[in-house]
Design an enzyme around this catalytic site. Structure first.
Site, PDB file in Angstrom:
ATOM      1  N   HIS A  47       0.016   9.489  -3.312  1.00 13.68           N
ATOM      2  CA  HIS A  47       0.052   9.617  -4.768  1.00 13.68           C
ATOM      3  C   HIS A  47      -1.241   9.103  -5.391  1.00 13.68           C
ATOM      4  O   HIS A  47      -1.763   9.686  -6.351  1.00 13.68           O
ATOM      5  CB  HIS A  47       1.244   8.847  -5.335  1.00 13.68           C
ATOM      6  N   HIS A  51       4.001   1.022  -0.847  1.00 15.93           N
ATOM      7  CA  HIS A  51       2.644   0.902  -0.325  1.00 15.93           C
ATOM      8  C   HIS A  51       2.117  -0.504  -0.541  1.00 15.93           C
ATOM      9  O   HIS A  51       2.565  -1.233  -1.441  1.00 15.93           O
ATOM     10  CB  HIS A  51       1.699   1.907  -1.005  1.00 15.93           C
TER      11      HIS A  51
END
Length: 271
Positions: free
Chosen positions: A193, A235
């Site tokens: 992303h 993440h």
């Protein structure tokens, strides 16, 4: 003379090894070979010579073990620095994962944070680009959209390949969503992303005429997308930073292989 003999007999009586039950210990067994002058024992008939490979293997192990012990006791400066940075990254990522679960401190904002992350997902961007390409009627617009589609496909393949190679897990135990499986974004490093948001924002800043407030909002959007991935625990911080860097280099690569209007028209007509 008789006194010395009596003292010698007294010593013999006091010597335990001269008793009858211990005399066999002082005498060599019958049939035993005489010891050689060199002091080496002769191998018996049942003794087998060691295999030739065992000696070489033992020598190699004796040469390697001290070196490995030294490496464990005295690690290099690079190893210490890398492990320290990795520990700091994991600690900070866990602290920022305030929406990682239902029991997190910001669990009520998890849905909104996930929605921000979805705006940087590959499936909506690819679908929206194809829809705009179909609706576009100008050559310049089709050229920009075709190159944007190329950049999005390049981003998905690059991130999926690096993630499959590194296979780094996130700071929290969280399963990827269905959209993540569709774009093969199942591991943590790099953040897909973040790379997509950086690449798209840089692409728009270079090829669209935008006012200054819109340009600032575009940069803030890319930053918020990367931050949202850390907040929901998918993440690490280094994953997001690496994603931003990869996204920038993907933009530079697309600029180098930029497709002209004629190439785009040929691809559109073939499609």
């Amino acid at each position: 003379m008789p006194a010395s003999q009596s003292r010698a007999r007294a010593r013999d009586r006091n010597n335990v090894l001269n008793r009858a039950e211990f005399l066999s210990l002082n005498q060599p067994p019958k049939g035993a070979p005489e010891p050689r002058s060199s002091g080496k024992k002769a191998p018996g008939p049942s003794a087998q010579p060691p295999p030739p490979g065992d000696g070489a293997r033992e020598r190699r192990q004796s040469q390697q073990l001290p070196e490995e012990d030294c490496m464990q006791l005295n690690p290099s400066f690079k190893g210490i620095a890398f492990n320290s940075l990795l520990a700091i990254d994991i600690c900070m990522s866990k602290r920022l994962g305030v929406c990682a679960g239902r029991a997190a401190s910001w669990a009520s904002a998890r849905s909104m944070v996930k929605l921000i992350g979805i705006t940087g997902h590959g499936i909506p961007w690819i679908g929206g680009t194809i829809l705009c390409l179909v609706k576009s009627s100008t050559l310049a617009g089709q050229e920009v959209l075709m190159n944007l589609l190329l950049a999005l496909l390049l981003d998905i393949m690059t991130v999926a390949g690096v993630q499959k190679l590194i296979k780094r897990r996130g700071p929290f135990e969280s399963s990827p969503s269905l959209l993540d499986y569709l774009t093969m974004d199942v591991y943590a490093f790099p953040a897909g992303h973040a790379s997509r948001a950086a690449m798209v924002s840089k692409f728009f800043l270079s090829h669209l005429v935008l006012a200054v407030p819109l340009r600032v909002l575009l940069v803030l959007w890319a930053f918020c997308v990367g931050l949202s991935r850390v907040m929901i625990g998918r993440h690490h911080i280094t994953d997001v930073i690496s994603g931003f860097i990869i996204g920038y280099f993907q933009f530079r690569l697309v600029e180098l292989v930029w497709m002209s209007s004629n190439t785009c028209q040929m691809l559109i007509s073939a499609w």
